[in-house]
Design an enzyme around this catalytic site. Structure first.
Site, PDB file in Angstrom:
ATOM      1  CG  HIS A 109     -17.218  24.872 -20.807  1.00 35.15           C
ATOM      2  ND1 HIS A 109     -17.956  25.840 -21.935  1.00 35.15           N
ATOM      3  CD2 HIS A 109     -16.121  25.719 -20.446  1.00 35.15           C
ATOM      4  CE1 HIS A 109     -17.375  27.092 -21.638  1.00 35.15           C
ATOM      5  NE2 HIS A 109     -16.382  27.033 -20.897  1.00 35.15           N
ATOM      6  CE  LYS A 169      -3.280  -4.634  -3.888  1.00 35.32           C
ATOM      7  NZ  LYS A 169      -2.319  -4.430  -2.787  1.00 35.32           N
ATOM      8  CE  LYS A 207       5.298   0.425   2.959  1.00 36.77           C
ATOM      9  NZ  LYS A 207       4.253   1.211   3.563  1.00 36.77           N
ATOM     10  CD  GLU A 219      -4.624   2.760  -0.916  1.00 35.41           C
ATOM     11  OE1 GLU A 219      -3.675   3.229  -0.560  1.00 35.41           O
ATOM     12  OE2 GLU A 219      -4.986   1.958  -2.049  1.00 35.41           O
ATOM     13  CD  GLU A 225      -2.196  -4.167 -10.217  1.00 34.41           C
ATOM     14  OE1 GLU A 225      -1.084  -4.540  -9.432  1.00 34.41           O
ATOM     15  OE2 GLU A 225      -3.179  -4.072 -10.023  1.00 34.41           O
ATOM     16  N   GLY A 255       2.188   4.323   1.008  1.00 37.53           N
ATOM     17  CA  GLY A 255       2.394   4.490  -0.568  1.00 37.53           C
ATOM     18  C   GLY A 255       1.822   5.354  -0.967  1.00 37.53           C
ATOM     19  NE  ARG A 256      -3.600   5.988   2.368  1.00 32.07           N
ATOM     20  CZ  ARG A 256      -3.782   4.758   2.843  1.00 32.07           C
ATOM     21  NH1 ARG A 256      -3.275   3.870   2.089  1.00 32.07           N
ATOM     22  NH2 ARG A 256      -4.189   4.243   3.911  1.00 32.07           N
TER      23      ARG A 256
HETATM   24  O1  F6P Z   1      -3.296  -1.666  -3.747  1.00 30.76           O
HETATM   25  C1  F6P Z   1      -3.003  -0.519  -2.851  1.00 30.76           C
HETATM   26  C2  F6P Z   1      -1.527  -0.113  -2.745  1.00 30.76           C
HETATM   27  O2  F6P Z   1      -1.021  -1.153  -1.769  1.00 30.76           O
HETATM   28  C3  F6P Z   1      -1.287   1.327  -2.466  1.00 30.76           C
HETATM   29  O3  F6P Z   1      -1.400   1.346  -1.197  1.00 30.76           O
HETATM   30  C4  F6P Z   1       0.106   1.476  -2.895  1.00 30.76           C
HETATM   31  O4  F6P Z   1       0.030   2.646  -3.030  1.00 30.76           O
HETATM   32  C5  F6P Z   1      -0.029   0.606  -4.143  1.00 30.76           C
HETATM   33  O5  F6P Z   1      -0.873  -0.598  -3.935  1.00 30.76           O
HETATM   34  C6  F6P Z   1       1.381   0.154  -4.637  1.00 30.76           C
HETATM   35  O6  F6P Z   1       1.879  -0.762  -4.092  1.00 30.76           O
HETATM   36  P1  F6P Z   1       3.666  -0.953  -4.051  1.00 30.76           P
HETATM   37  O7  F6P Z   1       4.208   0.429  -4.069  1.00 30.76           O
HETATM   38  O8  F6P Z   1       3.896  -1.721  -3.045  1.00 30.76           O
HETATM   39  O9  F6P Z   1       3.803  -1.741  -5.238  1.00 30.76           O
END
Ligand code: F6P
Length: 545
Positions: free
Chosen positions: A384, A510, A207, A353, A213, A267-268
């Site tokens: 199990h 972060k 987003k 979240e 990452e 995002g979620r």
């Molecule tokens: O770390 C939380 C977050 O902001 C989430 O809410 C989001 O889904 C994820 O990181 C990834 O963010 P982006 O889509 O901006 O890479």
């Protein structure tokens, strides 16, 4: 000023009511009310939701609905459906339900026709997905794409990965998908294993397009590609999904192959936006449209059903009932479908979240616990592993069981006369029955069990569960399930008075990771970090890396 729901008359009534009925047993509730199993259920779209095995009476339901009323759930729902700025701490509109509006209907968000914007992007996604699926879009060497690799994390990963697995039966163009999220290089290395750069397409999904990452993995993936095919190959092997065109261009992806969405999609809540592109490529635009239509079905139900028969409202209120009146800490989500193996993980981000907050929307501290902890594994595997604690442990863990009438795969049983899917479902029904009704010491003793073993075998019962059934795990049903949980998370957030759409709590970690990174490898001795634990851990890492 946010409402302190715990100071409301409805809350006090529920507290008194809880005292009065907490000791009631499901055995007795069912014995006293033979219509309970028939009455305490609701249908929403294709979903049948049985909530009769909850520690509630009809009066509990009435009081929970009163609580929702007092919290202003219906009004806040309507504001969300109109795309209002209910994400107050970020001053953002919340508009994810606009992502699944059917063509021709719309809502104005931030002065723009959101329906038109959504369908413009969906049209571009469709063209692109069709081109990749038909082989019209080819890699730099002229070969067809065989694998899409989605690089994203959190909401830019969990939704697509879960939906891809859930809909694996609908993958029909010979294109596989893999998902890379973790900054642990093991993830990317393992997912690239066996892939041919010439037939691989990367979808970089972020987003913000600033997530460490994702950008780290995308850069490493680009190196992998260009080492084999040269720098010019990037245009044919990298596309982006983002709200941030500038950063996409900076990264080196042509914005002509960027699929956008908007800051009013959290995002979620984004699997149904362009973030779902990998799924659209593998299952096709038509199946993706059915998935969106399923979500819309649940949106309509949520928008129109009265609270007493409104599935997301009921599930949310039951969550509040156990969290805040029984002190339950978590909820197990138990899909009796291997294809939904990632559904609990997906719901973890959605609920934790969204509702893991200690202050209300106006910044004042909450006065009750918020944010249910969701966890789970598919049945029968969980049986199990951890069901022992569900059945005989000291904690109360309400559980959501999810099952389907028709399997996506089936095989005969050992003797060849039955279906493995029937065995799976008989386990679901058995588990909810045993959780609710248990087995008493008298019943166990009557079977001739030695007295010293009786206490070990007593099944306490009275453990609540919801059973959610649907005809089959289709794209539409999956969409309904996701929207059901989206809305129930929202309703619980409204009751607690919190902003379910921000996530400030993930920022500091972060930031500090970025600050600590250079210390792990610097030539000089790292400066003290203000606590001796972190200092010693960093020293150990430097000595052992
Ligand atoms: O770390 C939380 C977050 O902001 C989430 O809410 C989001 O889904 C994820 O990181 C990834 O963010 P982006 O889509 O901006 O890479």
């Amino acid at each position: 000023m946010s409402v302190d729901i715990t100071a409301s008359a409805a809350w006090r009534k529920l507290q008194d009511h809880h005292e009065a009925i907490a000791a009631l047993r499901l055995r007795d509730l069912f014995a006293d009310d033979p219509a309970r199993g028939r009455d305490l259920r609701v249908t929403a779209g294709d979903l049948l939701i049985d909530y009769s095995k909850h520690r509630i009476t009809r009066e509990t339901l009435r009081l929970l609905v009163e609580l929702a009323d007092e919290a202003g759930v219906a009004a806040q729902r309507d504001r969300m459906l109109q795309g209002s700025h209910i994400n107050t701490s970020e001053d953002r509109a919340v508009g994810h339900t606009a992502l699944r509006l059917p063509p021709g209907s719309s809502v104005t968000i931030d002065g723009e026709d959101a329906g038109a914007a959504v369908h413009e992007v969906l049209g571009r996604m469709r063209d692109f997905a069709d081109a990749v699926r038909s082989g019209q879009w080819r890699g730099a060497t002229g070969q067809r794409i065989h694998t899409v690799v989605n690089i994203g994390i959190g909401g830019s990963d969990l939704g697509p990965v879960m939906v891809h697995q859930a809909l694996r039966h609908y993958v029909d163009a010979g294109i596989d998908a893999r998902f890379v999220s973790n900054v642990d290089p093991a993830d990317l290395v393992a997912k690239l294993a066996g892939l041919d750069p010439a037939t691989t397409l990367f979808i970089v999904a972020s987003k913000t397009f600033s997530t460490l990452e994702t950008l780290t993995n995308a850069t490493a993936a680009r190196r992998w590609l260009t080492a084999a095919l040269g720098a010019d190959a990037v245009a044919k092997h990298f596309v982006a999904v983002s709200t941030n065109a500038e950063r996409v261009a900076e990264f080196g992806i042509d914005t002509a192959t960027m699929f956008g969405f908007w800051d009013w999609v959290g995002g979620r809540y984004s699997v149904d936006s362009a973030i779902g592109l990998s799924v659209m490529v593998t299952v096709g635009p038509d199946r993706f449209a059915e998935f969106l239509a399923g979500m819309h079905t649940m949106d309509r139900h949520f928008a129109t059903a009265p609270p007493e028969t409104n599935a997301p409202m009921l599930l949310a209120l039951l969550g509040v009932w156990y969290s805040n009146f029984f002190g339950a800490q978590s909820r197990a989500v138990l899909p009796y479908s291997n294809d939904l193996a990632r559904f609990p993980a997906y719901l973890q981000q959605l609920t934790m979240e969204s509702n893991g907050k200690s202050v209300r929307a106006d910044g004042t501290p909450v006065t009750t616990s918020t944010g249910e902890i969701f966890w789970g594994e598919p049945g029968t595997n969980g049986q199990h592993a951890f069901y022992q604690l569900l059945h005989q442990g000291t904690r109360l863990i309400p559980a959501d069981f999810i099952g389907f009438a028709r399997p996506t795969d089936d095989l005969p049983t050992r003797d060849g006369t039955g279906s493995m899917h029937d065995i799976l479902m008989s386990n679901l029904f058995a588990q909810t029955k045993v959780l609710a009704f248990g087995k008493t010491a008298e019943e166990i003793a009557a079977e001739g069990t030695p007295p010293e073993l009786v206490p070990h075998k007593v099944m306490p019962g009275n453990r609540p569960s919801t059973t959610i059934l649907a005809p089959q795990l289709t794209p539409a049903v999956l969409g309904q399930l996701i929207a059901l949980y989206e809305h129930q998370v929202f309703v619980a957030g409204v009751v607690w008075g919190i902003d379910s759409f921000d996530q400030w709590g993930v920022e500091l970690g972060k930031q500090q990771a970025l600050e600590l990174a250079p210390l792990l490898t610097s030539a000089e001795d790292p400066a003290p970090q203000g606590d001796s634990s972190t200092d010693h851990l960093i020293r150990w890492y430097r000595d052992n890396r």
